[in-house]
Design an enzyme around this catalytic site. Structure first.
Site, PDB file in Angstrom:
ATOM      1  N   PRO A 286     -10.018 -10.433  15.267  1.00  0.00           N
ATOM      2  CA  PRO A 286      -8.862  -9.864  14.576  1.00  0.00           C
ATOM      3  C   PRO A 286      -8.294 -10.833  13.543  1.00  0.00           C
ATOM      4  O   PRO A 286      -8.205 -12.036  13.785  1.00  0.00           O
ATOM      5  CB  PRO A 286      -7.860  -9.622  15.707  1.00  0.00           C
ATOM      6  N   GLU A 287      -7.932 -10.294  12.400  1.00  0.00           N
ATOM      7  CA  GLU A 287      -7.326 -11.121  11.358  1.00  0.00           C
ATOM      8  C   GLU A 287      -5.813 -10.948  11.403  1.00  0.00           C
ATOM      9  O   GLU A 287      -5.266 -10.240  12.254  1.00  0.00           O
ATOM     10  CB  GLU A 287      -7.910 -10.747  10.001  1.00  0.00           C
TER      11      GLU A 287
ATOM     12  N   HIS B 184     -11.430  -5.856  33.558  1.00  0.00           N
ATOM     13  CA  HIS B 184     -11.180  -6.695  32.388  1.00  0.00           C
ATOM     14  C   HIS B 184      -9.685  -6.893  32.128  1.00  0.00           C
ATOM     15  O   HIS B 184      -9.310  -7.476  31.118  1.00  0.00           O
ATOM     16  CB  HIS B 184     -11.841  -6.095  31.148  1.00  0.00           C
TER      17      HIS B 184
ATOM     18  N   ARG C 141     -14.815  -9.643  26.788  1.00  0.00           N
ATOM     19  CA  ARG C 141     -15.663 -10.796  26.460  1.00  0.00           C
ATOM     20  C   ARG C 141     -15.015 -12.132  26.808  1.00  0.00           C
ATOM     21  O   ARG C 141     -15.670 -13.165  26.832  1.00  0.00           O
ATOM     22  CB  ARG C 141     -16.011 -10.773  24.970  1.00  0.00           C
TER      23      ARG C 141
ATOM     24  N   LYS D 144     -11.216 -29.194  -7.189  1.00  0.00           N
ATOM     25  CA  LYS D 144     -12.091 -28.750  -6.104  1.00  0.00           C
ATOM     26  C   LYS D 144     -13.307 -28.002  -6.658  1.00  0.00           C
ATOM     27  O   LYS D 144     -13.170 -26.952  -7.277  1.00  0.00           O
ATOM     28  CB  LYS D 144     -11.348 -27.834  -5.133  1.00  0.00           C
TER      29      LYS D 144
END
Length: 296
Positions: A2-3, A104, A126, A169
């Site tokens: 997830p972001e 879970h 997981r 950079k």
């Protein structure tokens, strides 16, 4: 994984139930997730009121009275489920299957508030997620937060700031944006989307957006605006809901239908008048989707 928009969606979904509630008991059904759970975790947090829910980058923050904060990371498949005594239903459209298998359900927050008694359950098939506990006053010293850059939704992210970080950079632009020391919480999906919106190649050097005197070029201004826009739209839509991500009410976000370039390899570029085709390349082990015709 997830972001930022997904984690913000979870925070907003949990807040009405958790904020102000008494955490009567924290039930741990195993001693670890990705890492061992904090020592005496249940004992330290039981009986404390939840002062508020926050977020830092991709981490959920559960602030408790008495200067304690629970730090939670969802990992690949972690999710929270709300079960109130007065309502056991799970509203929302299920476009992808979610885990409801009790084996879970690893961490259960037993709550009591003026809304009644209820539970918030952390489910993680997981077990790549984790939780930690720290004094709120020492939050900035937590290892995962040391050196983090500004949030993409905050006022600290502006063109002058990125000009200072990008000056000199040679690093590819996409890699520079994924550096959490530059911008906290910005991930692969939304970097691809922001670069497409600002018509910038993911492979161009970050320094090319800065003048020799260290001033931001107009392309950098467009990039900052694109980052803010794509994150705001994703949060409003409830996150991308890719793979295992779900909102706390069981529904899924719809922003994935608004992706213009991510995961669209071989499709026509949607930029007006472009005529190019979306390509996929691999940068630092991550898939990058872009249009070589309009992203320069």
């Amino acid at each position: 994984m997830p972001e930022l928009p997904e984690v913000e969606t979870v925070r907003r979904g949990l807040a009405p139930v958790m904020e102000g509630a008494m955490l009567e008991r924290l039930e741990l059904r195993r001693p670890d997730l990705r890492f061992p759970l904090p020592e005496r975790f249940s004992e330290k947090v039981a009986g404390r009121r939840i002062a508020g829910l926050g977020r830092r980058a991709k981490y959920l923050l559960i602030d408790l009275e008495g200067d304690l904060t629970i730090i939670a990371h969802l990992g690949m498949s972690g999710s929270f489920r709300i079960e109130m005594a007065s309502d056991q239903s799970m509203p929302g459209d299920f476009h992808l299957p979610r885990s409801k298998d009790g084996k879970h359900d690893h961490v259960v927050f037993h709550l009591r508030s003026d809304k009644g008694e209820g539970r918030v359950i952390y489910n993680d098939p997981r077990r790549f997620g984790f939780m930690d506990l720290i004094e709120r006053s020492r939050l900035d010293l937590w290892p995962g937060f040391v050196g983090l850059g500004p949030e993409p939704t905050g006022n600290s992210l502006d063109t002058d700031y990125l000009a200072r970080r990008f000056a000199g950079k040679a690093q590819p632009l996409k890699s520079a944006l994924l550096d959490q020391r530059v911008i906290a919480g910005l991930g692969n999906i939304y970097v691809c989307e922001a670069l497409w919106r600002s018509h910038l190649s993911p492979a161009r050097a970050a320094a090319t957006l800065v003048t020799p005197t260290g001033k931001p070029k107009k392309q950098l201004t467009a990039l900052v605006e694109a980052i803010r826009a794509v994150i705001a739209e994703a949060i409003a839509a409830g996150g991308s809901s890719l793979r295992d991500h779900i909102q706390t009410d069981g529904s899924l976000g719809y922003f994935q239908h608004s992706f213009r370039v991510y995961d669209r390899e071989g499709e026509p570029c949607q930029s007006p008048g472009c005529g190019g085709t979306v390509q996929r390349i691999v940068q630092s082990g991550r898939s990058t989707f872009f249009c070589a015709d309009c992203q320069k």
